[in-house]
Design a protein around this motif. Structure first.
Motif, short mmCIF file in Angstrom:
data_model
loop_
_atom_site.label_atom_id
_atom_site.label_comp_id
_atom_site.label_asym_id
_atom_site.label_seq_id
_atom_site.Cartn_x
_atom_site.Cartn_y
_atom_site.Cartn_z
N ASN A 1 0.82 -1.20 0.00
CA ASN A 1 0.00 0.00 0.00
C ASN A 1 0.86 1.25 0.00
O ASN A 1 0.60 2.21 -0.74
N ASP A 2 1.92 1.26 0.82
CA ASP A 2 2.85 2.40 0.83
C ASP A 2 3.49 2.59 -0.53
O ASP A 2 3.61 3.72 -1.02
N LEU B 1 2.31 1.69 -3.44
CA LEU B 1 1.28 2.17 -4.36
C LEU B 1 1.08 3.67 -4.22
O LEU B 1 0.97 4.40 -5.21
N HIS B 2 1.06 4.17 -2.98
CA HIS B 2 0.89 5.61 -2.75
C HIS B 2 2.10 6.42 -3.19
O HIS B 2 1.97 7.54 -3.64
N GLU B 3 3.29 5.84 -3.06
CA GLU B 3 4.51 6.51 -3.52
C GLU B 3 4.53 6.65 -5.04
O GLU B 3 5.02 7.65 -5.58
N GLY C 1 1.81 6.70 -6.99
CA GLY C 1 0.65 7.46 -7.47
C GLY C 1 0.72 8.85 -7.03
O GLY C 1 0.61 9.89 -7.40
#
Length: 103
Positions: free
Chosen positions: A96-97, A99-101, A103
């Protein structure tokens, strides 16, 4: 054999250490291909996806329908996801981390 006893085995410890030595997706893919059958790899991937779906708060039935996993697999993954080892939880947080980095 329980997990703690299993991890005291030298060959199992060597397997764990070998994953830490891999430095790229390509190296991990090559090791998985050498280590596992295609079915074993897809089974592992399915379990991780079940964990992700359950972690998103979806019910067992939806996890089953989305992944094609059996009710036994969904139950086992749920138990592990909420268990004391925290393996799924660590990976899901890091994915999840990542993916956020991106995006």
């Amino acid at each position: 054999m329980d997990f703690e006893t299993m991890f005291m085995r030298e060959d199992v410890d060597q397997l764990v250490e070998s994953f830490l030595l891999l430095k790229s997706k390509e190296e991990v893919r090559a090791f998985l291909v050498d280590l596992c059958t295609p079915r074993e790899i897809t089974d592992l991937a399915q379990r991780l996806e079940v964990a992700r779906v359950l972690d998103d708060g979806k019910p067992y039935v939806e996890a089953q329908a989305h992944t094609g996993a059996s009710s036994t697999t969904v139950s086992r993954v749920s138990k592990a996801l909420n268990g004391t080892w925290g393996g799924y939880r660590n990976v899901l947080i890091r994915l999840n981390d990542q993916l956020h980095e991106q995006g």
